[in-house]
Design an enzyme around this catalytic site. Structure first.
Site, PDB file in Angstrom:
ATOM      1  N   ARG A  64       0.822  -1.221   0.000  1.00 41.59           N
ATOM      2  CA  ARG A  64       0.000   0.000   0.000  1.00 41.59           C
ATOM      3  C   ARG A  64       0.847   1.257   0.000  1.00 41.59           C
ATOM      4  NH1 ARG A  64      -2.534  -3.696   2.782  1.00 41.59           N
ATOM      5  NH2 ARG A  64      -1.529  -3.068   4.723  1.00 41.59           N
ATOM      6  N   GLU A 101       4.587  -9.461  14.482  1.00 46.15           N
ATOM      7  CA  GLU A 101       3.866  -9.942  15.660  1.00 46.15           C
ATOM      8  C   GLU A 101       3.643 -11.469  15.548  1.00 46.15           C
ATOM      9  OE1 GLU A 101       0.600  -7.333  16.215  1.00 46.15           O
ATOM     10  OE2 GLU A 101       0.164  -8.112  18.221  1.00 46.15           O
TER      11      GLU A 101
HETATM   12  P1  AMP Z   1       4.884  -2.629  11.243  1.00 49.50           P
HETATM   13  O1  AMP Z   1       6.123  -3.250  10.665  1.00 49.50           O
HETATM   14  O2  AMP Z   1       4.374  -3.396  12.422  1.00 49.50           O
HETATM   15  O3  AMP Z   1       5.071  -1.152  11.545  1.00 49.50           O
HETATM   16  O4  AMP Z   1       3.731  -2.770  10.171  1.00 49.50           O
HETATM   17  C1  AMP Z   1       3.624  -1.856   9.128  1.00 49.50           C
HETATM   18  C2  AMP Z   1       3.238  -2.517   7.839  1.00 49.50           C
HETATM   19  O5  AMP Z   1       2.194  -3.454   8.014  1.00 49.50           O
HETATM   20  C3  AMP Z   1       2.738  -1.478   6.882  1.00 49.50           C
HETATM   21  O6  AMP Z   1       3.318  -1.756   5.602  1.00 49.50           O
HETATM   22  C4  AMP Z   1       1.237  -1.620   6.876  1.00 49.50           C
HETATM   23  O7  AMP Z   1       0.727  -1.626   5.563  1.00 49.50           O
HETATM   24  C5  AMP Z   1       0.949  -2.960   7.554  1.00 49.50           C
HETATM   25  N1  AMP Z   1       0.080  -2.841   8.730  1.00 49.50           N
HETATM   26  C6  AMP Z   1       0.424  -3.129  10.014  1.00 49.50           C
HETATM   27  N2  AMP Z   1      -0.598  -2.990  10.850  1.00 49.50           N
HETATM   28  C7  AMP Z   1      -1.640  -2.576  10.097  1.00 49.50           C
HETATM   29  C8  AMP Z   1      -3.006  -2.220  10.386  1.00 49.50           C
HETATM   30  N3  AMP Z   1      -3.506  -2.283  11.623  1.00 49.50           N
HETATM   31  N4  AMP Z   1      -3.778  -1.818   9.363  1.00 49.50           N
HETATM   32  C9  AMP Z   1      -3.294  -1.753   8.107  1.00 49.50           C
HETATM   33  N5  AMP Z   1      -2.030  -2.085   7.771  1.00 49.50           N
HETATM   34  C10 AMP Z   1      -1.200  -2.483   8.747  1.00 49.50           C
END
Ligand code: AMP
Length: 176
Positions: A64, A101
């Protein structure tokens, strides 16, 4: 088409509980993309930040992130580079893995995607735990470039992703 505000963008983001699995509340941005004035506002919020001191490269994160990053790069007239999940890029790549996670993810980037000394801005839709952006930044630095800012449409503050990006400037347009 009249200009929309970031508050209107926020109001259009849809929460999908337990997607892709519990307890994630997925931030669905597709209703934003369906409304041109909201899509434009969510691109312009980044473009406005970098119009004066343009970076050399906008990096978008699979998948995205590409939607916003590509439009930002086009508007600024600077290069666009994709950071992709493992196995998608056709040329020589560098890779780095990180813990999610649930499970593990590997990101990759073409070895010639950025050059030593390039000033790079990372753009993604959501900052959650910060592992994705931190890993993208690591790849960019491995190629000798400087990450000048990490930009997110949405930051989920309760997941403390900013802590993993402490050594970078970060900007998020919408916080929860
Ligand atoms: P993180 O590495 O945990 O910061 O996750 C970020 C990535 O995962 C981004 O590329 C987001 O597109 C996706 N992502 C993580 N959590 C969500 C969420 N609650 N809603 C939408 N996309 C998420």
């Amino acid at each position: 088409m009249s200009a929309a505000s970031i508050d209107q963008v926020k109001a259009a983001i849809r929460d999908i509980p337990n997607f892709p699995k519990p307890p994630v509340i997925f931030k669905d941005i597709t209703p934003v993309l369906q409304r041109p004035e909201l899509f434009r506002a969510s691109v312009d919020v980044f473009v406005d930040r970098h119009r004066k001191s343009k970076p050399d490269v906008i990096v978008g994160i699979d998948a995205r992130g590409f939607i916003f990053a590509g439009a930002v790069a086009y508007q600024l007239g600077v290069a666009f580079v994709p950071v992709r999940k493992k196995g998608k890029l056709p040329y020589k790549t560098i890779e780095a893995s990180y813990e999610l996670e649930y499970g593990r993810e590997t990101l990759s980037m073409h070895v010639d995607a950025v050059k030593a000394g390039d000033r790079v801005v990372i753009v993604d839709d959501v900052l959650a735990t910060g592992g994705t952006a931190a890993t993208a930044a690591k790849l960019i630095e491995q190629l000798g470039s400087k990450v000048t800012e990490c930009d997110f449409l949405i930051e989920l503050k309760f997941l403390s992703g900013a802590a993993k990006l402490a050594k970078y400037s970060i900007f998020s347009a919408i916080a929860y």
